[in-house]
Motif scaffolding. Structure first.
Motif, PDB file in Angstrom:
ATOM      1  N   ASP A 350      39.890  45.022  42.737  1.00  0.00           N
ATOM      2  CA  ASP A 350      40.935  43.518  42.290  1.00  0.00           C
ATOM      3  C   ASP A 350      39.932  43.104  41.234  1.00  0.00           C
ATOM      4  O   ASP A 350      40.917  43.298  39.660  1.00  0.00           O
ATOM      5  N   LYS A 354      41.656  43.838  36.845  1.00  0.00           N
ATOM      6  CA  LYS A 354      42.444  42.451  36.366  1.00  0.00           C
ATOM      7  C   LYS A 354      41.846  41.936  35.010  1.00  0.00           C
ATOM      8  O   LYS A 354      42.496  41.680  33.903  1.00  0.00           O
ATOM      9  N   ASP A 380      34.261  36.962  47.240  1.00  0.00           N
ATOM     10  CA  ASP A 380      36.034  36.030  47.052  1.00  0.00           C
ATOM     11  C   ASP A 380      36.451  35.063  46.684  1.00  0.00           C
ATOM     12  O   ASP A 380      37.675  34.542  45.965  1.00  0.00           O
ATOM     13  N   LYS A 381      35.599  33.777  46.695  1.00  0.00           N
ATOM     14  CA  LYS A 381      35.412  32.307  46.329  1.00  0.00           C
ATOM     15  C   LYS A 381      35.310  32.299  45.309  1.00  0.00           C
ATOM     16  O   LYS A 381      36.423  31.524  44.054  1.00  0.00           O
ATOM     17  N   ARG A 382      34.801  33.153  44.469  1.00  0.00           N
ATOM     18  CA  ARG A 382      34.806  33.332  42.212  1.00  0.00           C
ATOM     19  C   ARG A 382      35.977  34.496  42.056  1.00  0.00           C
ATOM     20  O   ARG A 382      36.776  33.433  41.279  1.00  0.00           O
ATOM     21  N   ARG A 383      36.638  34.743  43.129  1.00  0.00           N
ATOM     22  CA  ARG A 383      38.164  35.349  42.394  1.00  0.00           C
ATOM     23  C   ARG A 383      38.836  34.341  42.368  1.00  0.00           C
ATOM     24  O   ARG A 383      40.090  34.306  41.923  1.00  0.00           O
ATOM     25  N   ASN A 384      39.037  33.768  43.851  1.00  0.00           N
ATOM     26  CA  ASN A 384      39.992  32.575  44.133  1.00  0.00           C
ATOM     27  C   ASN A 384      40.027  31.224  42.705  1.00  0.00           C
ATOM     28  O   ASN A 384      40.384  30.587  43.014  1.00  0.00           O
ATOM     29  N   THR A 385      38.669  31.046  42.202  1.00  0.00           N
ATOM     30  CA  THR A 385      38.991  30.118  41.707  1.00  0.00           C
ATOM     31  C   THR A 385      38.855  30.483  40.323  1.00  0.00           C
ATOM     32  O   THR A 385      38.403  29.475  39.559  1.00  0.00           O
ATOM     33  N   TRP A 388      42.533  32.892  36.015  1.00  0.00           N
ATOM     34  CA  TRP A 388      42.962  33.805  35.330  1.00  0.00           C
ATOM     35  C   TRP A 388      44.069  34.025  33.960  1.00  0.00           C
ATOM     36  O   TRP A 388      45.583  33.510  34.193  1.00  0.00           O
TER      37      TRP A 388
END
Length: 471
Positions: A350, A354, A380-385, A388
């Protein structure tokens, strides 16, 4: 940068000699108050940084603090410019200094200006609450950082060329094509961050190319350039006297040095169509297979350089090499896909997706994640914050996130690179000394400032090495 300015002023105010001189002038108590308030402000600045200040009012507050620090620094410097040469640490010298300077106009104004500074500090403190920079110690907890690994240039080179093996071989075959004897230009064209310079370097340094060409010359052009500088760099690599001007006589020296030689000239990062007509005349065409490579973001630059030659358009990485490059940076101590933990593999796909196949984005994002624990929860925390963005803004958003992830003390050091021209070769020694002089480098226990500054540079290089090579 504001916190660094405050830190530098606090170091100055803490100097024993400065304290004693200010004491003799009867303003030491006022200065102590200034120092205490600055220490508190410094703590708030760090708190604001951990909360990733983006509010415009908060940014204005940080600017006001920075201006205040510069004001205090200027006051200190102006005062000591007015006094004669001194010998720190010797009380008698301080007494003599006091006698010689007590009547200077700067001394009489010192107390008044400190009072003005205290009033300004009061205003800043009041506005701090308004701007919402409060609650020291309740900022975002920073993730555990991984230890810095020594840089290995060969590893960096291999990471950078992932996905470009076919491109490299195709360009090399064009260079070595014996059927085409005319001097012609091979243009590598692509958007910023696609890897044009890295690919060109790999081609330039290949053993087959080294054996084929008697002379090889590499010159970086960039967005702004001076023609005389370019010609002097070419002359330097030809080991001849550099031209002093742009006269026909001087240009002919370069032409003669290349005559009857099979040469390869690489002109990296050309931004304008104006350059080639100015420089073309120094490259003779003896029908001996000489070649010129240019890298550029613009198709029209390639067309001007050689209307007959078809530009080599560099493509974005496909899914597989994108993932491989990302994992090589995100998990530097593992063997890419083969050793990627199962729970991280899908989230890695993922992340790579991106980046849209842009190597610079993959490298920077991978480097960012290499600094946090290799666990699904952390990633996952980094991805959600992450914020993008789309298309051309994607890479900038990733680089900005990587900057925000820097330890507080490293941010000013990183920003300091903006003081140098693009593609400028920076000597490490002077750079580290400038960081120290600017107050960017804190004193750490059992370490010299030079050691700490060198560690800072290692850390930045590990995170951002490819920024200086990918174009």
């Amino acid at each position: 940068m504001a916190e660094s300015a405050v830190s530098f002023v606090l170091v100055k105010l803490g100097d024993a000699f400065v304290k004693e001189v200010l004491h003799l002038h009867g303003v030491s108590e006022q200065v102590e108050k200034v120092s205490r308030e600055l220490t508190r402000i410094q703590a708030f600045l760090k708190d604001a940084d951990t909360k990733h200040v983006v509010n415009e009012r908060q940014k204005q507050w940080v600017k006001e603090v920075r201006d205040l620090a510069y004001w205090i620094e200027d006051l200190i410097d102006t005062f000591f410019l007015m006094v004669p040469e001194r010998k720190p640490g010797k009380r008698e010298a301080v007494k003599r200094l006091f006698v010689k300077t007590k009547k200077l106009p700067a001394v009489h104004k010192l107390g008044d200006e400190i009072n003005q500074i205290m009033a300004r500090i009061q205003e800043i403190n009041e506005s701090r609450v308004t701007y919402g920079i409060t609650n020291i110690g309740e900022g975002v907890e920073g993730e555990i950082r991984q230890p810095i690994q020594p840089l290995v240039p060969s590893d960096v080179d291999e990471a950078g060329i992932i996905g470009f093996d076919e491109d490299r071989e195709e360009i090399i075959s064009l260079l070595l094509d014996e059927k085409t004897t005319r001097r012609y230009v091979i243009s590598i064209v692509g958007v910023g961050g696609l890897g044009k310079t890295t690919l060109a370097r790999k081609v330039y340094n290949s053993e087959a190319v080294k054996r084929q060409f008697e002379i090889r010359i590499w010159v970086t052009i960039s967005q702004t350039f001076e023609l005389i500088d370019i010609l002097q760099k070419i002359a330097e690599q030809l080991q001849i006297e550099p031209p002093k001007d742009l006269s026909e006589h001087q240009l002919n020296k370069l032409y003669q040095a290349l005559t009857n030689k099979k040469y390869l000239v690489l002109l990296d990062d050309i931004w304008t169509t104006n350059l080639w007509p100015l420089i073309e005349a120094i490259f003779p065409d003896a029908n001996n297979g000489s070649r010129i490579i240019i890298t550029t973001r613009f198709l029209n630059v390639a067309e001007v350089a050689d209307p007959i030659s078809v530009p080599y358009k560099l493509q974005f990485l496909t899914e597989k090499p994108s993932l491989e490059l990302f994992l090589k940076k995100a998990l530097p101590n593992r063997n890419g896909n083969e050793e990627c933990p199962t729970d991280l593999y899908e989230i890695s796909k993922d992340f790579a997706k991106k980046c849209g196949g842009l190597p610079l984005a993959l490298v920077v994002l991978g480097g960012l994640l290499s600094r946090i624990p290799a666990s699904y929860v952390a990633w996952d925390k980094r991805r959600n914050t992450m914020n993008w963005a789309n298309d051309g803004e994607r890479c900038l958003a990733i680089i900005n996130t990587s900057y925000e992830d820097l330890p507080f003390a490293l941010k000013s050091c990183f920003m300091y690179f903006a003081a140098y021209p693009e593609d400028y070769k920076i000597d490490v020694g002077p750079l580290l000394r400038m960081w120290i002089a600017e107050g960017f480098v804190p004193q750490e226990e059992n370490k010299t400032l030079e050691d700490t500054a060198h560690n800072f540079l290692e850390d930045l290089a590990q995170r951002y090495y490819f920024i200086f090579f990918w174009k």
